[in-house]
Design a protein around this motif. Structure first.
Motif: not given
Length: 179
Positions: A65-72
């Motif tokens: 996983s590369t993490g969420p598509p956009a961080r808050p």
């Protein structure tokens, strides 16, 4: 995929998803067809195709996983600082009245955090922070119900005229070739 309250996946959910991708990598090694992998793992064929492309280019490590598509844009500390700023009220930020609008909150965010938000983005941020749309609990004491009824009966019909003529053919336009 949207998650409630703006949260992402938990660590357990991320681990479960990673395990699914690793099972897909094993099936890729055995040359299992995409549709069969999708059926077995209960995912979309498009997801399997993406995973297969990544796997061919970078091996099993590419499926991590590369993490969420956009961080808050505002982290938890920034959100707490924003709440403190908003608690001061609109007058402390230079406005003459006590209206707290999305545009004003957006300006406070831009001024204090140097981060740009759209108006819907501000609303989503406030909802994630637990804020809700507020309406006055009581009607204004200056409210004049009789004046409101007069306005609805006499003024509104005059202001709210139909945009088109009432009778057909009474248009000021002429037919082509008849002028």
């Amino acid at each position: 995929m949207r998650y409630p309250q703006g949260g992402g996946m938990s660590d357990a959910e991320r681990q479960r998803r990673h395990a699914i991708r690793l099972r897909a990598a094993d099936l890729f090694k055995h040359r299992t067809p995409t549709a069969e992998i999708a059926r077995r793992l209960r995912v979309s064929p498009r997801a399997v195709q993406r995973w297969h492309r990544s796997w061919k280019q970078g091996g099993t490590g590419a499926l991590a996983s590369t993490g969420p598509p956009a961080r808050p844009r505002l982290d938890t500390d920034d959100q707490q600082r924003l709440e403190a700023e908003l608690a001061k009220g609109p007058t402390s930020h230079g406005w003459d009245d006590q209206r707290c609008t999305l545009a004003r909150i957006r300006q406070v965010i831009c001024t204090h955090f140097d981060v740009g938000y759209t108006l819907p983005g501000v609303w989503y941020l406030l909802r994630r922070m637990g804020w809700s749309f507020q309406q006055p609990a009581h009607r204004s004491t200056e409210r004049d119900d009789a004046a409101i009824q007069v306005w609805k009966k006499d003024v509104w019909p005059a202001v709210n005229r139909p945009r088109r003529p009432a009778t057909p053919g009474s248009s000021s336009r002429t037919k082509p070739g008849t002028s």
